[in-house]
Write a protein that holds these residues in place. Structure first.
Motif, PDB file in Angstrom:
ATOM      1  N   LEU A  77       0.835  -1.203   0.000  1.00 40.89           N
ATOM      2  CA  LEU A  77       0.000   0.000   0.000  1.00 40.89           C
ATOM      3  C   LEU A  77       0.867   1.248   0.000  1.00 40.89           C
ATOM      4  N   ARG A  78       1.878   1.257   0.846  1.00 43.52           N
ATOM      5  CA  ARG A  78       2.681   2.465   1.038  1.00 43.52           C
ATOM      6  C   ARG A  78       3.622   2.755  -0.122  1.00 43.52           C
ATOM      7  N   ARG A  79       3.795   1.812  -1.046  1.00 44.61           N
ATOM      8  CA  ARG A  79       4.572   2.117  -2.246  1.00 44.61           C
ATOM      9  C   ARG A  79       3.865   3.150  -3.109  1.00 44.61           C
ATOM     10  N   ASP A  80       2.557   3.228  -2.972  1.00 48.34           N
ATOM     11  CA  ASP A  80       1.773   4.193  -3.743  1.00 48.34           C
ATOM     12  C   ASP A  80       1.466   5.454  -2.955  1.00 48.34           C
ATOM     13  N   VAL A  81       2.057   5.567  -1.760  1.00 47.41           N
ATOM     14  CA  VAL A  81       1.816   6.729  -0.901  1.00 47.41           C
ATOM     15  C   VAL A  81       3.158   7.304  -0.446  1.00 47.41           C
ATOM     16  N   GLY A  82       3.400   8.566  -0.749  1.00 44.76           N
ATOM     17  CA  GLY A  82       4.588   9.250  -0.259  1.00 44.76           C
ATOM     18  C   GLY A  82       4.213  10.144   0.909  1.00 44.76           C
ATOM     19  N   VAL A  83       4.978  10.061   2.003  1.00 42.25           N
ATOM     20  CA  VAL A  83       4.658  10.826   3.209  1.00 42.25           C
ATOM     21  C   VAL A  83       5.801  11.785   3.535  1.00 42.25           C
ATOM     22  N   ILE A  84       5.461  13.036   3.826  1.00 45.29           N
ATOM     23  CA  ILE A  84       6.440  14.083   4.105  1.00 45.29           C
ATOM     24  C   ILE A  84       6.092  14.706   5.453  1.00 45.29           C
ATOM     25  N   PHE A  85       7.110  14.847   6.302  1.00 46.07           N
ATOM     26  CA  PHE A  85       6.893  15.312   7.668  1.00 46.07           C
ATOM     27  C   PHE A  85       7.516  16.692   7.890  1.00 46.07           C
ATOM     28  N   GLN A  86       7.021  17.382   8.903  1.00 39.13           N
ATOM     29  CA  GLN A  86       7.557  18.696   9.260  1.00 39.13           C
ATOM     30  C   GLN A  86       9.016  18.608   9.683  1.00 39.13           C
ATOM     31  N   ASP A  87       9.381  17.529  10.389  1.00 44.29           N
ATOM     32  CA  ASP A  87      10.752  17.399  10.899  1.00 44.29           C
ATOM     33  C   ASP A  87      11.638  16.512  10.016  1.00 44.29           C
ATOM     34  N   PHE A  88      11.214  16.307   8.764  1.00 45.53           N
ATOM     35  CA  PHE A  88      12.002  15.694   7.696  1.00 45.53           C
ATOM     36  C   PHE A  88      12.223  14.180   7.859  1.00 45.53           C
ATOM     37  N   LYS A  89      12.618  13.726   9.056  1.00 45.71           N
ATOM     38  CA  LYS A  89      12.854  12.307   9.335  1.00 45.71           C
ATOM     39  C   LYS A  89      13.862  11.679   8.367  1.00 45.71           C
ATOM     40  N   LEU A  90      14.954  12.384   8.136  1.00 42.93           N
ATOM     41  CA  LEU A  90      16.034  11.853   7.311  1.00 42.93           C
ATOM     42  C   LEU A  90      16.981  11.009   8.160  1.00 42.93           C
ATOM     43  N   LEU A  91      17.681  10.103   7.507  1.00 41.61           N
ATOM     44  CA  LEU A  91      18.678   9.275   8.190  1.00 41.61           C
ATOM     45  C   LEU A  91      19.953  10.093   8.321  1.00 41.61           C
ATOM     46  N   PRO A  92      20.356  10.460   9.537  1.00 44.22           N
ATOM     47  CA  PRO A  92      21.407  11.471   9.722  1.00 44.22           C
ATOM     48  C   PRO A  92      22.792  11.066   9.226  1.00 44.22           C
ATOM     49  N   ARG A  93      23.088   9.784   9.174  1.00 44.08           N
ATOM     50  CA  ARG A  93      24.424   9.345   8.775  1.00 44.08           C
ATOM     51  C   ARG A  93      24.515   8.948   7.302  1.00 44.08           C
ATOM     52  N   LYS A  94      23.424   9.071   6.609  1.00 48.22           N
ATOM     53  CA  LYS A  94      23.422   8.753   5.183  1.00 48.22           C
ATOM     54  C   LYS A  94      23.400  10.032   4.364  1.00 48.22           C
ATOM     55  N   THR A  95      23.983   9.974   3.179  1.00 41.24           N
ATOM     56  CA  THR A  95      23.999  11.135   2.299  1.00 41.24           C
ATOM     57  C   THR A  95      22.604  11.388   1.727  1.00 41.24           C
ATOM     58  N   VAL A  96      22.465  12.542   1.086  1.00 40.82           N
ATOM     59  CA  VAL A  96      21.215  12.859   0.398  1.00 40.82           C
ATOM     60  C   VAL A  96      20.854  11.738  -0.575  1.00 40.82           C
ATOM     61  N   TYR A  97      21.831  11.335  -1.377  1.00 41.28           N
ATOM     62  CA  TYR A  97      21.604  10.255  -2.344  1.00 41.28           C
ATOM     63  C   TYR A  97      21.142   8.988  -1.630  1.00 41.28           C
ATOM     64  N   GLU A  98      21.807   8.610  -0.561  1.00 41.00           N
ATOM     65  CA  GLU A  98      21.482   7.372   0.150  1.00 41.00           C
ATOM     66  C   GLU A  98      20.113   7.444   0.816  1.00 41.00           C
ATOM     67  N   ASN A  99      19.747   8.612   1.335  1.00 41.95           N
ATOM     68  CA  ASN A  99      18.430   8.768   1.948  1.00 41.95           C
ATOM     69  C   ASN A  99      17.321   8.510   0.936  1.00 41.95           C
ATOM     70  N   VAL A 100      17.496   9.019  -0.256  1.00 40.75           N
ATOM     71  CA  VAL A 100      16.464   8.862  -1.284  1.00 40.75           C
ATOM     72  C   VAL A 100      16.501   7.460  -1.890  1.00 40.75           C
ATOM     73  N   ALA A 101      17.698   6.949  -2.123  1.00 39.46           N
ATOM     74  CA  ALA A 101      17.845   5.611  -2.721  1.00 39.46           C
ATOM     75  C   ALA A 101      17.283   4.520  -1.825  1.00 39.46           C
ATOM     76  N   PHE A 102      17.312   4.752  -0.523  1.00 39.42           N
ATOM     77  CA  PHE A 102      16.876   3.734   0.436  1.00 39.42           C
ATOM     78  C   PHE A 102      15.457   3.248   0.148  1.00 39.42           C
ATOM     79  N   ALA A 103      14.587   4.165  -0.302  1.00 40.07           N
ATOM     80  CA  ALA A 103      13.191   3.802  -0.574  1.00 40.07           C
ATOM     81  C   ALA A 103      13.078   2.804  -1.716  1.00 40.07           C
ATOM     82  N   LEU A 104      14.054   2.805  -2.631  1.00 43.57           N
ATOM     83  CA  LEU A 104      14.061   1.837  -3.731  1.00 43.57           C
ATOM     84  C   LEU A 104      14.831   0.575  -3.361  1.00 43.57           C
ATOM     85  N   GLU A 105      15.831   0.740  -2.522  1.00 45.38           N
ATOM     86  CA  GLU A 105      16.629  -0.426  -2.122  1.00 45.38           C
ATOM     87  C   GLU A 105      15.796  -1.429  -1.323  1.00 45.38           C
TER      88      GLU A 105
END
Length: 228
Positions: A77-105
């Protein structure tokens, strides 16, 4: 696309967050969810990606009743839903590229396709040049662009944003809203909870206003309707 029928949400502390909500949102809509703090906005949008389940009532996405989903079916279900938060919820030790790629990995996408798709999406949100940076090296607006890129990497049919400009200055907020408008123009449904009176009043999208767990106003090309 989304149907809510007589949805109630009662939490264990006795708070009734949703009180008999009926709502219908079509594919391609752009909807602002507004109202005072504690009105039920966050509970309302969490129902749409099954972060919360109703205490009573039904929530449907494309005809599927979400309470009926088995645990193993929720990631699909969630593959068809993208969720964006006020506090970003990024992985702090991963690069921008890695944060985004993770959703496909996590769905075991082909590595070559991952690289191409990630760079295309980073370019779309205007942060391709920061691909090797980590979140701590970015401004708030840049971090929000990364979270948007992560949310749209799977080409979702629905993007849900909870106060995505709440921590940003006005100029940056408008830049972020232009991205959301472009996402919506491509056919993606956008649902956004916000307290930004200026953005809602100027963009003239559909507005669902909530108070005390109920929808009190639902209008096309609506206005914020509350003091900021």
């Amino acid at each position: 696309m989304i149907e809510m029928k007589k949805v109630f949400k009662l939490y264990s502390n006795g708070v009734t967050a949703l009180n008999g909500v009926d709502a219908s949102i079509s594919q391609g809509d752009f909807v602002y969810v507004v109202g005072p703090s504690g009105a039920g906005k966050t509970s309302f949008i969490k129902m749409m990606y099954r972060e919360e389940l109703p205490s009573k009532g039904q929530v449907y996405i494309n005809g599927v009743e979400l309470s009926s989903l088995k645990h193993k079916e929720i990631p699909f279900l969630r593959r068809d839903v993208g969720v964006i938060f006020q506090d970003f919820k990024l992985l702090p030790r991963k690069t921008v590229y890695e944060n985004v790629a993770f959703a496909l990995e996590v769905i075991e996408e082909n590595p070559r396709k991952i690289r191409r798709r990630v760079m295309d999406v980073l370019d779309k949100v205007g942060i391709k040049h920061k691909a090797r940076f980590i979140p701590a090296q970015l401004s708030g607006g840049e971090q929000q662009r990364v979270s948007i890129a992560r949310a749209i990497i799977n080409n979702p049919k629905l993007v849900i944003a909870d106060e995505p400009t709440g921590n940003l200055d006005p100029d940056t907020s408008w830049e972020i809203m232009k991205i959301f408008d472009e996402i919506n123009s491509s056919g993606t449904t956008v649902i956004m909870a916000t307290h930004s009176k200026d953005i809602v009043n100027q963009m003239k999208k559909r507005v669902i206003a909530m108070e005390n767990g109920q929808i009190v106003r639902d209008e096309q090309r609506g206005e914020y309707g509350y003091e900021a």
